[in-house]
Design a protein around this motif. Structure first.
Motif, PDB file in Angstrom:
ATOM      1  N   PHE A 199     -60.846 -11.178  14.374  1.00  0.00           N
ATOM      2  CA  PHE A 199     -60.163  -9.612  14.702  1.00  0.00           C
ATOM      3  C   PHE A 199     -61.275  -8.928  14.603  1.00  0.00           C
ATOM      4  O   PHE A 199     -62.229  -8.417  13.441  1.00  0.00           O
ATOM      5  N   ARG A 200     -61.078  -7.322  15.180  1.00  0.00           N
ATOM      6  CA  ARG A 200     -61.918  -6.474  15.316  1.00  0.00           C
ATOM      7  C   ARG A 200     -61.186  -4.706  15.388  1.00  0.00           C
ATOM      8  O   ARG A 200     -60.369  -5.216  16.020  1.00  0.00           O
ATOM      9  N   LEU A 201     -61.747  -3.773  15.014  1.00  0.00           N
ATOM     10  CA  LEU A 201     -61.085  -3.025  15.295  1.00  0.00           C
ATOM     11  C   LEU A 201     -61.438  -2.474  16.875  1.00  0.00           C
ATOM     12  O   LEU A 201     -62.832  -2.732  17.267  1.00  0.00           O
ATOM     13  N   PRO A 202     -61.251  -1.542  17.431  1.00  0.00           N
ATOM     14  CA  PRO A 202     -61.562  -1.369  18.997  1.00  0.00           C
ATOM     15  C   PRO A 202     -62.248  -0.317  18.741  1.00  0.00           C
ATOM     16  O   PRO A 202     -62.102   0.821  18.319  1.00  0.00           O
ATOM     17  N   ASN A 203     -62.846  -0.390  19.582  1.00  0.00           N
ATOM     18  CA  ASN A 203     -64.080   0.337  20.026  1.00  0.00           C
ATOM     19  C   ASN A 203     -63.524   1.831  20.939  1.00  0.00           C
ATOM     20  O   ASN A 203     -62.337   2.205  21.207  1.00  0.00           O
ATOM     21  N   SER A 209     -58.015   2.932  25.533  1.00  0.00           N
ATOM     22  CA  SER A 209     -56.657   2.672  26.739  1.00  0.00           C
ATOM     23  C   SER A 209     -55.681   2.363  25.511  1.00  0.00           C
ATOM     24  O   SER A 209     -54.400   2.489  26.092  1.00  0.00           O
ATOM     25  N   ILE A 210     -55.786   1.670  24.506  1.00  0.00           N
ATOM     26  CA  ILE A 210     -54.216   1.293  23.717  1.00  0.00           C
ATOM     27  C   ILE A 210     -54.069   3.068  23.947  1.00  0.00           C
ATOM     28  O   ILE A 210     -52.420   2.887  24.247  1.00  0.00           O
ATOM     29  N   ILE A 211     -54.095   4.106  23.716  1.00  0.00           N
ATOM     30  CA  ILE A 211     -53.484   5.510  22.980  1.00  0.00           C
ATOM     31  C   ILE A 211     -52.586   5.449  24.723  1.00  0.00           C
ATOM     32  O   ILE A 211     -51.568   5.788  24.608  1.00  0.00           O
ATOM     33  N   TYR A 214     -49.254   3.366  25.317  1.00  0.00           N
ATOM     34  CA  TYR A 214     -47.919   3.366  24.373  1.00  0.00           C
ATOM     35  C   TYR A 214     -47.820   4.893  24.851  1.00  0.00           C
ATOM     36  O   TYR A 214     -47.007   5.151  24.945  1.00  0.00           O
ATOM     37  N   LEU A 215     -48.792   5.612  26.021  1.00  0.00           N
ATOM     38  CA  LEU A 215     -48.055   7.147  26.444  1.00  0.00           C
ATOM     39  C   LEU A 215     -47.708   6.680  27.558  1.00  0.00           C
ATOM     40  O   LEU A 215     -46.809   7.769  28.200  1.00  0.00           O
ATOM     41  N   ASP A 216     -48.411   5.746  28.408  1.00  0.00           N
ATOM     42  CA  ASP A 216     -47.397   6.075  29.734  1.00  0.00           C
ATOM     43  C   ASP A 216     -46.250   5.423  29.536  1.00  0.00           C
ATOM     44  O   ASP A 216     -45.585   5.225  30.254  1.00  0.00           O
ATOM     45  N   ARG A 217     -45.771   4.705  28.554  1.00  0.00           N
ATOM     46  CA  ARG A 217     -44.440   3.933  28.569  1.00  0.00           C
ATOM     47  C   ARG A 217     -43.840   5.015  27.819  1.00  0.00           C
ATOM     48  O   ARG A 217     -42.199   5.223  28.043  1.00  0.00           O
ATOM     49  N   ARG A 218     -43.999   6.301  27.599  1.00  0.00           N
ATOM     50  CA  ARG A 218     -43.088   7.526  27.422  1.00  0.00           C
ATOM     51  C   ARG A 218     -43.732   8.653  28.601  1.00  0.00           C
ATOM     52  O   ARG A 218     -43.482   9.694  28.396  1.00  0.00           O
ATOM     53  N   ALA A 219     -43.835   7.941  29.223  1.00  0.00           N
ATOM     54  CA  ALA A 219     -44.579   8.745  31.245  1.00  0.00           C
ATOM     55  C   ALA A 219     -43.858  10.275  31.213  1.00  0.00           C
ATOM     56  O   ALA A 219     -44.239  11.444  30.973  1.00  0.00           O
ATOM     57  N   PRO A 224     -48.452  16.226  31.489  1.00  0.00           N
ATOM     58  CA  PRO A 224     -49.571  15.490  32.777  1.00  0.00           C
ATOM     59  C   PRO A 224     -51.327  15.951  32.008  1.00  0.00           C
ATOM     60  O   PRO A 224     -51.304  17.217  31.562  1.00  0.00           O
ATOM     61  N   ASP A 225     -51.991  15.570  33.079  1.00  0.00           N
ATOM     62  CA  ASP A 225     -53.879  15.410  32.705  1.00  0.00           C
ATOM     63  C   ASP A 225     -53.454  16.288  31.612  1.00  0.00           C
ATOM     64  O   ASP A 225     -54.549  16.645  31.007  1.00  0.00           O
ATOM     65  N   LEU A 226     -53.495  15.157  30.532  1.00  0.00           N
ATOM     66  CA  LEU A 226     -53.835  15.295  28.896  1.00  0.00           C
ATOM     67  C   LEU A 226     -54.694  14.788  28.547  1.00  0.00           C
ATOM     68  O   LEU A 226     -55.988  13.572  28.561  1.00  0.00           O
ATOM     69  N   ASP A 227     -55.388  15.864  28.107  1.00  0.00           N
ATOM     70  CA  ASP A 227     -57.362  15.339  27.757  1.00  0.00           C
ATOM     71  C   ASP A 227     -57.537  14.780  26.047  1.00  0.00           C
ATOM     72  O   ASP A 227     -56.692  14.674  25.072  1.00  0.00           O
ATOM     73  N   LEU A 228     -57.138  13.203  26.063  1.00  0.00           N
ATOM     74  CA  LEU A 228     -57.809  12.384  25.052  1.00  0.00           C
ATOM     75  C   LEU A 228     -58.946  12.668  24.166  1.00  0.00           C
ATOM     76  O   LEU A 228     -59.138  11.235  23.357  1.00  0.00           O
TER      77      LEU A 228
END
Length: 268
Positions: A199-203, A209-211, A214-219, A224-228
């Protein structure tokens, strides 16, 4: 032994016995689809699943390896979750136990606990045993406490014993927060694992994609249009578990402030 010490041992062993229980596949929440940004690791686990489900066909080609699997990598990278989801995919009960808790502080204590785990697994026959935080069990033997060596020797024997017909359907997954590149490991122990998943840390792309997952589960509560882009940049070296915590904390802050989740709450 004094009466007090006998009482201590009784309650300790009774507590260990209660903690040794299997979780049924239907009790596992989530699925492999929930592990975002881990496609290469999920592909390796898919091979384990295929070999287990088609072990009779593999045996026809002379492949009769025991199902001893080593998960290695930093904490928070999804080792426990992936073991759970593999159990669910295969329809197998899974027993979780921290290798740290194998040691009782008494000679042979860890080996005895491991023996009880083996007995439980053999009674279930088709199951997964997951030993987490097992980096100490992978250390080279000798030079440290005797009961550590006893536990390692017991595990070596157990992993060898999975070759018997009655034990052939038991999958042993032993997880370590380190690997052979980050710490010297016992060669005999490493040889017991024909299947290894690092296992490794995400690039950068995976962190985004991970962030977003988890945000989509609280959409409905996310601006809207959140810049990450900035958040993704400054979270280099963070695990998937860390990223989930950041989103959770942002949600808590947003509730307390009576606002939507946005860049400000995510950056707190």
């Amino acid at each position: 032994l004094t009466l007090g010490l006998l009482g201590f041992l009784f309650f300790q062993l009774r507590g260990q016995g209660k903690s040794l229980r299997f979780i049924e596949p239907g009790q596992v929440q989530g699925s492999l689809a929930d592990l975002v940004g881990m496609d290469d690791i999920k592909a390796e686990v898919a091979q384990i699943k295929d070999q287990y489900q088609r072990r009779a066909e593999y045996a026809e080609y002379g492949i009769r390896k025991p199902f001893n699997v080593m998960f290695s990598g930093p904490a928070g990278t999804g080792k426990t979750k992936l073991a759970s989801y593999l159990a669910k995919e295969l329809g197998l009960p899974i027993l979780f136990h921290s290798a740290v808790n194998l040691e009782t502080g008494y000679v042979g204590g860890g080996a005895n606990t491991l023996g009880r785990i083996v007995s439980l697994a053999k009674r279930r026959r088709r199951c997964i045993v997951f030993l987490d935080e097992a980096q100490d069990l992978f250390m080279k033997r000798g030079g440290h406490r005797k009961f550590d060596d006893d536990t390692q020797n017991m595990l070596l024997a157990v992993l060898d014993g999975v070759r018997t017909k009655n034990d052939a359907e038991i999958i042993w997954i032993v997880a370590s927060n380190f690997n052979s590149e980050s710490m010297p490991m016992d060669e005999a122990m490493l040889r017991r694992f024909q299947m290894k998943v690092d296992f490794r840390l995400p690039n950068k792309g995976e962190r985004e994609s991970i962030i977003r997952y988890y945000l989509d589960r609280r959409a409905v509560k996310v601006l809207p249009d959140l810049d990450l882009r900035h958040l993704v940049e400054i979270t280099e070296g963070r695990s998937p578990s860390d990223l989930e915590t950041i989103v959770n904390q942002a949600g808590i802050s947003a509730v307390q402030a009576g606002e939507m989740i946005g860049a400000a709450t995510l950056m707190q």
